[in-house]
Design a protein around this motif. Structure first.
Motif, short mmCIF file in Angstrom:
data_model
loop_
_atom_site.label_atom_id
_atom_site.label_comp_id
_atom_site.label_asym_id
_atom_site.label_seq_id
_atom_site.Cartn_x
_atom_site.Cartn_y
_atom_site.Cartn_z
N GLU A 119 40.76 46.38 26.77
CA GLU A 119 41.57 45.51 27.62
C GLU A 119 42.37 46.34 28.62
O GLU A 119 42.47 45.98 29.80
CB GLU A 119 42.50 44.66 26.75
CG GLU A 119 43.22 43.58 27.50
CD GLU A 119 42.28 42.57 28.15
OE1 GLU A 119 42.62 42.10 29.26
OE2 GLU A 119 41.21 42.25 27.58
N GLU A 120 42.91 47.46 28.14
CA GLU A 120 43.65 48.34 29.06
C GLU A 120 42.72 48.91 30.13
O GLU A 120 43.08 48.99 31.31
CB GLU A 120 44.33 49.47 28.29
CG GLU A 120 45.53 49.04 27.47
CD GLU A 120 46.10 50.18 26.62
OE1 GLU A 120 45.58 51.31 26.67
OE2 GLU A 120 47.08 49.92 25.91
N ALA A 126 40.50 46.58 36.91
CA ALA A 126 40.83 45.49 37.82
C ALA A 126 41.83 45.96 38.87
O ALA A 126 41.73 45.59 40.05
CB ALA A 126 41.38 44.30 37.03
N GLY A 127 42.80 46.78 38.43
CA GLY A 127 43.78 47.32 39.39
C GLY A 127 43.10 48.20 40.42
O GLY A 127 43.43 48.13 41.62
N ALA A 131 42.81 47.59 44.32
CA ALA A 131 43.21 48.59 45.31
C ALA A 131 42.06 48.89 46.26
O ALA A 131 42.26 49.02 47.48
CB ALA A 131 43.66 49.86 44.60
N ALA A 132 40.85 48.97 45.71
CA ALA A 132 39.68 49.23 46.55
C ALA A 132 39.44 48.04 47.48
O ALA A 132 39.11 48.21 48.66
CB ALA A 132 38.46 49.50 45.68
N ALA A 133 39.64 46.85 46.93
CA ALA A 133 39.44 45.65 47.74
C ALA A 133 40.48 45.59 48.84
O ALA A 133 40.17 45.22 49.99
CB ALA A 133 39.51 44.40 46.87
N SER A 163 38.79 34.44 35.00
CA SER A 163 39.93 35.01 34.25
C SER A 163 40.67 36.05 35.06
O SER A 163 41.86 36.26 34.85
CB SER A 163 39.42 35.65 32.95
OG SER A 163 38.58 36.73 33.24
N ASN A 164 40.04 36.72 36.03
CA ASN A 164 40.72 37.77 36.77
C ASN A 164 41.24 37.31 38.13
O ASN A 164 42.06 37.97 38.74
CB ASN A 164 39.82 38.96 36.98
CG ASN A 164 39.69 39.75 35.69
OD1 ASN A 164 40.65 39.87 34.96
ND2 ASN A 164 38.49 40.23 35.41
#
Length: 166
Positions: A119-120, A126-127, A131-133, A163-164
């Motif tokens: 999960e971490e 996801a972070g 950031a890339a996005a 979910s994200n």
């Protein structure tokens, strides 16, 4: 020839009286004492025989009790061994159950730690994706293209889109 005079008659009478007196006062009591003594000796011999018989019976009884006590002690030892074996088996079974529970708890803890780590990692990914996005968005203003890149990355990472995005 034989002459009989008064002296001889008196002597014979004296001898007869003496024999009667000796029989009455000496031989009678001595004989009675000897008979009492013989009866006492016979009684003591009979008592000794009875005591010997009783001692033999008592010895046989003690030997029988000794045999039964030996059998009883063997039975007690066997019962103690069986009880100790049962207690040993119970303790080993309890230790096995505790070890299995500890192992199961360790597996669950490891699984939870693995899930937490995953999960971490997903959160960090996801972070990084965000950031890339953001970087891609800042370089190119096309929102549709950025959103499509973001969705493709999440699909490869195994995260669902709903979910994200929230």
């Amino acid at each position: 020839m034989l002459r009989l005079d008064w002296n001889m008659v008196i002597t014979i009478v004296n001898l007869i009286v003496l024999c009667l007196l000796l029989k009455k006062f000496l031989i009678g009591p001595v004989t009675a004492i000897m008979e009492q003594r013989a009866a006492l000796i016979e009684q003591q011999l009979a008592d000794a025989k009875n005591d010997k018989q009783a001692a033999g019976d008592l010895k046989a009884s003690y030997e029988e009790k000794l045999k039964t006590s030996d059998a009883e002690s063997i039975r007690i030892v066997e019962e103690s061994r069986a009880s100790a074996r049962a207690e040993y088996d119970r303790i080993v079974a309890e230790a096995d159950r505790k070890a299995a529970r500890i192992l199961e708890d360790a597996k669950k803890a490891a699984e939870q730690e693995r899930e937490k780590t995953l999960e971490e990692a997903r959160t960090q990914i996801a972070g990084l994706v965000m950031a890339a996005a953001a970087k891609v968005l800042s370089e190119s203003n096309e929102a549709g293209q950025s959103l499509q890149l973001y969705d493709q990355y999440l699909a490869k990472a195994g995260v669902t889109d709903e979910s994200n995005r929230n």
